[in-house]
Design a protein around this motif. Structure first.
Motif, PDB file in Angstrom:
ATOM      1  N   GLY A   1      63.246  37.286   0.559  1.00 31.48           N
ATOM      2  CA  GLY A   1      62.214  37.973   1.325  1.00 31.48           C
ATOM      3  C   GLY A   1      62.505  39.426   1.617  1.00 31.48           C
ATOM      4  N   CYS A   2      63.608  39.963   1.069  1.00 30.30           N
ATOM      5  CA  CYS A   2      63.949  41.360   1.377  1.00 30.30           C
ATOM      6  C   CYS A   2      63.167  42.347   0.520  1.00 30.30           C
ATOM      7  N   GLY A   3      62.468  41.868  -0.501  1.00 31.91           N
ATOM      8  CA  GLY A   3      61.649  42.763  -1.318  1.00 31.91           C
ATOM      9  C   GLY A   3      62.177  43.019  -2.710  1.00 31.91           C
ATOM     10  N   LYS A   4      63.251  42.322  -3.108  1.00 26.99           N
ATOM     11  CA  LYS A   4      63.866  42.578  -4.416  1.00 26.99           C
ATOM     12  C   LYS A   4      62.892  42.327  -5.569  1.00 26.99           C
TER      13      LYS A   4
ATOM     14  N   ALA B   1      56.528  45.059   2.197  1.00 25.72           N
ATOM     15  CA  ALA B   1      57.507  44.350   1.374  1.00 25.72           C
ATOM     16  C   ALA B   1      58.587  45.284   0.843  1.00 25.72           C
ATOM     17  N   VAL B   2      58.185  46.470   0.414  1.00 25.82           N
ATOM     18  CA  VAL B   2      59.120  47.513  -0.007  1.00 25.82           C
ATOM     19  C   VAL B   2      58.759  48.742   0.806  1.00 25.82           C
TER      20      VAL B   2
ATOM     21  N   ASP C   1      64.983  38.953 -13.087  1.00 25.14           N
ATOM     22  CA  ASP C   1      64.704  38.500 -11.720  1.00 25.14           C
ATOM     23  C   ASP C   1      65.262  37.098 -11.504  1.00 25.14           C
ATOM     24  N   GLU C   2      66.456  37.028 -10.917  1.00 24.75           N
ATOM     25  CA  GLU C   2      67.092  35.727 -10.635  1.00 24.75           C
ATOM     26  C   GLU C   2      67.138  34.866 -11.898  1.00 24.75           C
ATOM     27  N   CYS C   3      67.501  35.473 -13.019  1.00 25.05           N
ATOM     28  CA  CYS C   3      67.319  34.789 -14.300  1.00 25.05           C
ATOM     29  C   CYS C   3      68.335  33.685 -14.549  1.00 25.05           C
ATOM     30  N   VAL C   4      69.361  33.565 -13.716  1.00 27.35           N
ATOM     31  CA  VAL C   4      70.308  32.457 -13.896  1.00 27.35           C
ATOM     32  C   VAL C   4      70.296  31.505 -12.701  1.00 27.35           C
ATOM     33  N   ALA C   5      69.448  31.753 -11.719  1.00 25.86           N
ATOM     34  CA  ALA C   5      69.471  30.966 -10.488  1.00 25.86           C
ATOM     35  C   ALA C   5      69.121  29.498 -10.718  1.00 25.86           C
TER      36      ALA C   5
ATOM     37  N   VAL D   1      75.625  48.530  -7.402  1.00 26.60           N
ATOM     38  CA  VAL D   1      74.901  47.512  -6.647  1.00 26.60           C
ATOM     39  C   VAL D   1      74.146  48.190  -5.512  1.00 26.60           C
ATOM     40  N   ALA D   2      72.904  47.726  -5.288  1.00 26.82           N
ATOM     41  CA  ALA D   2      72.085  48.194  -4.169  1.00 26.82           C
ATOM     42  C   ALA D   2      71.789  46.991  -3.282  1.00 26.82           C
ATOM     43  N   VAL D   3      72.083  47.126  -1.988  1.00 28.80           N
ATOM     44  CA  VAL D   3      71.890  46.046  -1.022  1.00 28.80           C
ATOM     45  C   VAL D   3      70.600  46.318  -0.254  1.00 28.80           C
ATOM     46  N   MET D   4      69.658  45.372  -0.323  1.00 23.34           N
ATOM     47  CA  MET D   4      68.369  45.539   0.340  1.00 23.34           C
ATOM     48  C   MET D   4      68.282  44.671   1.590  1.00 23.34           C
TER      49      MET D   4
END
Length: 334
Positions: A49-52, A28-29, A177-181, A223-226
């Motif tokens: 699914g990228c592991g964020k 996963a990471v 973690d996606e707190c406004v999604a 920003v970090a792109v995973m």
């Protein structure tokens, strides 16, 4: 950028693997490295699914760490004993995606915040109620709502309560973690404005995990792109958005919706789905979808990261040994 030059969080080659069956693991990471300064906000972006989220939970010891190292304010996160984890809990907090499920449905929100204060011993017991009212006011909630249960509140109010509960430990680091999604657009803007204000007031370090690149651009310093468990590009937010270098980052930027109705959809959208983390392809994991794929991408491991146009890139497109690159610390924190 805010904060001093000493990293609050230092992550080196971190890995999180889960056993799928007797022979296979979900990676996963898969070797993540970065630093975070006090008061800095790092946006962590990438497809589902990228592991964020797995990475975020691992950094707070809410999930396992398989390999590598992570140090928070001198604490060895991976090797921390009970005392170290207790200290980590006093200095860090997480804001979750679903504001309703993140709160105990049977507990009024005031009691949920008070519970954190009592457990962590941040204020004398006699001062807990006053501190609850102060925290609620800080996040834009009327103290009159303290006796309301989550079901009686809106999604935005519940998320504000979750933020107040996170602030109750007086953290140095918050992972959102996606707190406004799960919120509508107008409420999203209010929560983002709140986070910007709190970050400035409290010198909070923040890791903001999100899909919405527009929100990341507004909130984050870097920003970090995973992609499939790895960071493929990282840099100052405006550098990454204005001149992305990795083919995957370029595809993400092209996919950002435009307000201008005269601008159509991109001519070359990113196709396909990410490979399964159970069966990561050889070479660069992005090569089956990459528009710039080369033979080396299909067979050789991704090269070590290097700086290209102020961003840290892991890609065979930049394999020129004459490329001038400096260390992460020299370029990011200069």
């Amino acid at each position: 950028m805010t904060g001093s030059g000493k990293a609050l969080l230092r992550v080196e080659d971190l890995a999180v693997h889960f056993r799928a069956d007797r022979k296979r693991f979900v990676r996963a990471v898969n070797g993540v490295s970065f630093e975070l300064l006090p008061g800095e906000t790092l946006g962590l972006v990438g497809e589902s699914g990228c592991g964020k989220s797995t990475l975020g939970r691992a950094l707070l010891r809410l999930g396992p760490i398989t390999g590598g190292s992570a140090y928070f304010d001198g604490i060895d996160i991976a090797g921390a004993d009970a005392t170290g984890i207790a200290h980590l809990r006093r200095e860090t907090a997480m804001i979750f995606q679903d504001p309703y499920n993140a709160l105990n449905p049977r507990l009024p929100i005031g009691a949920a915040i008070a519970e954190v204060l009592a457990v962590q011993g941040k204020v004398p017991r006699a001062g807990i109620q006053a501190r609850v009212a102060e925290l609620m006011a800080m996040v834009g909630l009327s103290p009159d709502l303290a006796d309301r249960r989550p079901a009686a509140l809106s999604g935005g109010q519940c998320q504000r309560a979750g933020i107040a509960r996170a602030l109750a430990v007086e953290p140095k680091l918050i992972i959102a973690d996606e707190c406004v999604a799960a919120l509508d657009v107008s409420i999203q803007a209010q929560i983002i404005n709140l986070l910007i204000e709190l970050k400035s007031q409290m010198n909070l370090a923040l890791i903001f995990i999100a899909h919405d690149l527009g929100v990341v651009r507004r909130l984050c310093d870097r920003v970090a792109v995973m992609y499939l468990g790895r960071i493929v590009e990282m840099g100052r937010t405006e550098d990454v958005f204005s001149d992305p270098q990795h083919p995957y980052t370029k595809a993400l930027m092209r996919a950002i919706p435009e307000i201008d109705p005269d601008r159509g959809l991109p001519n070359d959208p990113l196709g396909g789905e990410p490979p399964s983390p159970l069966d990561i392809p050889p070479g660069c994991a992005f090569h089956p979808r990459c528009p710039a794929v080369m033979p080396i991408c299909r067979q050789d491991p991704v090269p070590a990261t290097r700086f290209i146009n102020a961003c840290e890139i892991a890609c065979h497109l930049y394999d020129d040994p004459q490329t001038n690159h400096q260390s992460t610390r020299e370029r990011i924190h200069a």
